[in-house]
Write a protein that holds these residues in place. Structure first.
Motif, mmCIF file in Angstrom:
data_model
loop_
_atom_site.group_PDB
_atom_site.id
_atom_site.type_symbol
_atom_site.label_atom_id
_atom_site.label_comp_id
_atom_site.label_asym_id
_atom_site.label_seq_id
_atom_site.Cartn_x
_atom_site.Cartn_y
_atom_site.Cartn_z
ATOM 1 N N UNK A 136 -8.366 -7.241 9.456
ATOM 2 C CA UNK A 136 -8.935 -8.183 8.484
ATOM 3 C C UNK A 136 -9.712 -7.504 7.362
ATOM 4 N N UNK A 172 -6.940 5.473 18.706
ATOM 5 C CA UNK A 172 -5.554 5.926 18.808
ATOM 6 C C UNK A 172 -5.029 5.534 20.193
ATOM 7 N N UNK A 189 -4.858 -6.220 6.127
ATOM 8 C CA UNK A 189 -3.877 -5.161 5.929
ATOM 9 C C UNK A 189 -2.899 -5.224 7.095
ATOM 10 N N UNK A 223 -12.093 2.093 4.493
ATOM 11 C CA UNK A 223 -11.315 2.255 5.710
ATOM 12 C C UNK A 223 -12.018 3.184 6.687
ATOM 13 N N UNK A 271 -3.407 2.713 11.373
ATOM 14 C CA UNK A 271 -4.216 3.928 11.531
ATOM 15 C C UNK A 271 -5.675 3.661 11.178
ATOM 16 N N UNK A 272 -5.869 2.711 10.231
ATOM 17 C CA UNK A 272 -7.228 2.476 9.750
ATOM 18 C C UNK A 272 -7.583 1.003 9.835
ATOM 19 N N UNK A 327 2.978 -0.357 4.788
ATOM 20 C CA UNK A 327 1.735 -1.129 4.839
ATOM 21 C C UNK A 327 1.585 -2.005 3.599
ATOM 22 N N UNK A 328 0.887 -3.122 3.778
ATOM 23 C CA UNK A 328 0.659 -4.015 2.649
ATOM 24 C C UNK A 328 -0.624 -4.797 2.893
ATOM 25 N N UNK A 329 -1.155 -5.369 1.824
ATOM 26 C CA UNK A 329 -2.229 -6.345 1.948
ATOM 27 C C UNK A 329 -1.598 -7.730 1.865
ATOM 28 N N UNK A 330 -1.823 -8.533 2.886
ATOM 29 C CA UNK A 330 -1.272 -9.886 2.937
ATOM 30 C C UNK A 330 -2.373 -10.893 3.151
ATOM 31 N N UNK A 355 -8.882 3.846 13.163
ATOM 32 C CA UNK A 355 -8.772 3.006 14.341
ATOM 33 C C UNK A 355 -8.712 3.875 15.587
ATOM 34 N N UNK A 404 -10.273 8.755 5.419
ATOM 35 C CA UNK A 404 -9.228 7.751 5.190
ATOM 36 C C UNK A 404 -8.843 7.715 3.720
ATOM 37 N N UNK A 405 -7.627 7.343 3.427
ATOM 38 C CA UNK A 405 -7.228 7.261 2.015
ATOM 39 C C UNK A 405 -8.000 6.164 1.306
ATOM 40 N N UNK A 412 0.854 -1.188 0.000
ATOM 41 C CA UNK A 412 0.000 0.000 0.000
ATOM 42 C C UNK A 412 0.896 1.246 0.000
ATOM 43 N N UNK A 453 -3.174 -15.043 5.176
ATOM 44 C CA UNK A 453 -2.748 -15.886 6.291
ATOM 45 C C UNK A 453 -2.080 -17.193 5.871
ATOM 46 N N UNK A 456 -1.990 9.924 8.405
ATOM 47 C CA UNK A 456 -3.358 10.159 8.876
ATOM 48 C C UNK A 456 -3.499 11.653 9.126
ATOM 49 N N UNK A 488 -8.063 2.999 -1.105
ATOM 50 C CA UNK A 488 -7.175 1.951 -1.610
ATOM 51 C C UNK A 488 -7.802 1.427 -2.887
ATOM 52 N N UNK A 534 -2.821 -6.420 12.528
ATOM 53 C CA UNK A 534 -3.415 -6.929 11.283
ATOM 54 C C UNK A 534 -4.894 -6.560 11.319
#
Lengths: 236, 236
Positions: free
Chosen positions: B30, B136, B37, B131, B107-108, A35-38, B134, A126-127, A31, A40, A120, A129, B28
């Motif tokens: 979900x 803080x 993420x 998003x 953050x989100x 940050x990344x999308x992963x 979250x 929020x941004x 991202x 499990x 943020x 994606x 993480x």
């Protein structure tokens, strides 16, 4: 005498001269730099398959996403992060006799990934994606024309209507077999040491009993021995 | 005699009677049962701080997201996944004397997370990921009124204009110190064993030389000894 013969075959390895490609683990889609999308996927099943094929004498390349596992002995391991990198590593390894695509490849990548960490901002929304489809590694290997592996095996990790989704995947991707497993959180499959799978081939669906991922890998490797049968390694 | 005195103090531990809360690792968030993420925090710095505080005699609770590290010796470790779970675990531990928030908290969160795995549909656009902010954790701990820790330390992981962003964070969050580090991929900080930080306090900014994460943790722990000074554990 029969025992000696069997031992001799095992020493040589029934997959001697066979080139195998195995993918394993998740992919991470950035991202931004942190940050990344992963997902499990632990890579345990894919790594076990690479090991099992190598023990039977195959020349194995394992292309793996980020996992907590050590590289299997006797296997050439290539580490990648994204689906695009995984595809590139796989295509670079062709031709092979058998490809087992056990990685949980991200379906989508983040098309608006940022070079700097997204901040943020107080009061700001929020941004967004934005996702775009990733290349389809299983379908690409299944369609690779003259370089198509003799046998292409995919995995389907589903959380509902597992066989229906897996059967549709076999048709859609053009692969030869699908190993279908239920990865609902309640099954403990993702990250766990056991797996309950169905093997779906053009001939039908076989339920396999719950077994360790190592045992599922062994059984699959021997099925690959059967399937390759007369088909010898391309180099021989 | 002085040596004996120092040894005696160390045996008792300069942080004896002090309750410490440390957060570490990523969270993480979900997207569905298999996708999430995440971020590249390894937890090495946070875990090292928990260990260092425990070695100086503090009663330490470590609240950690998913990491590949073993739980530190002599520390009560609580495992969580999401930012919301991490906040809950932290609030449940109050009151404490010092809180060190080293976790890379998302953050989100994903407000439209799905209970079943999202399917890639042929021809359909990629799913939208929505998003929402979250909670803080650092700001919440800094504002926790009568239960506010005597000392609240935050971390700022930045990839650009590190000191500017970190200084602003100190003000915005209401914490006492910020440990600012540059986590640009080129620095190798995320996942690596070394760190180059600035300690930002209300009194000013101190550049610390590049050091192992264990050494940064030691130095920070001794600064916490200084800062708590006369302030003794609430239970004594």
């Amino acid at each position: 005498e029969i025992l000696a013969l069997v031992e001799g075959l095992l020493a040589a390895g029934p997959l001697r001269g066979v080139k195998a490609l195995v993918t394993s683990g998740p992919t991470f889609e950035p991202i931004d730099p942190v940050r990344f999308i992963g997902n499990r996927s632990s890579g345990k099943q894919g790594h076990a398959i690479a090991s099992a094929l190598a023990r039977l004498g195959a020349e194995v390349t394992l292309v793996t996403g980020p996992v907590r596992l050590t590289d299997p002995a006797g296997v050439t391991t290539v580490h990648v992060e994204t689906a695009r990198e995984m595809l590139g590593a796989c295509l670079g390894r062709l031709p092979v006799d058998v490809a087992v695509c056990a990685a949980a490849v991200a379906d989508w990548t983040v098309s608006n990934a940022s070079k700097e960490k997204r901040k943020k901002e107080a009061g700001a929304p929020p941004p967004a994606i934005e996702l775009a489809p990733n290349p389809d590694i299983l379908a690409t290997l299944s369609e690779s024309g003259g370089a198509r592996p003799h046998l292409v095996v995919g995995f389907a990790a589903e959380t509902e209507r597992v066989l229906e989704h897996a059967g549709a995947k076999l048709e859609r991707k053009g692969c030869d077999w699908i190993v279908a497993n239920d990865v609902s959180p309640a099954t403990g499959t993702f990250g766990g040491d056991f797996n309950t799978v169905h093997l779906i081939t053009r001939a039908g669906t076989e339920p396999w009993p719950r077994a360790s991922k190592a045992d599922v890998a062994e059984r699959l490797a021997w099925r690959i021995v059967d399937a390759l049968g007369g088909h010898k390694g391309e180099q021989e």
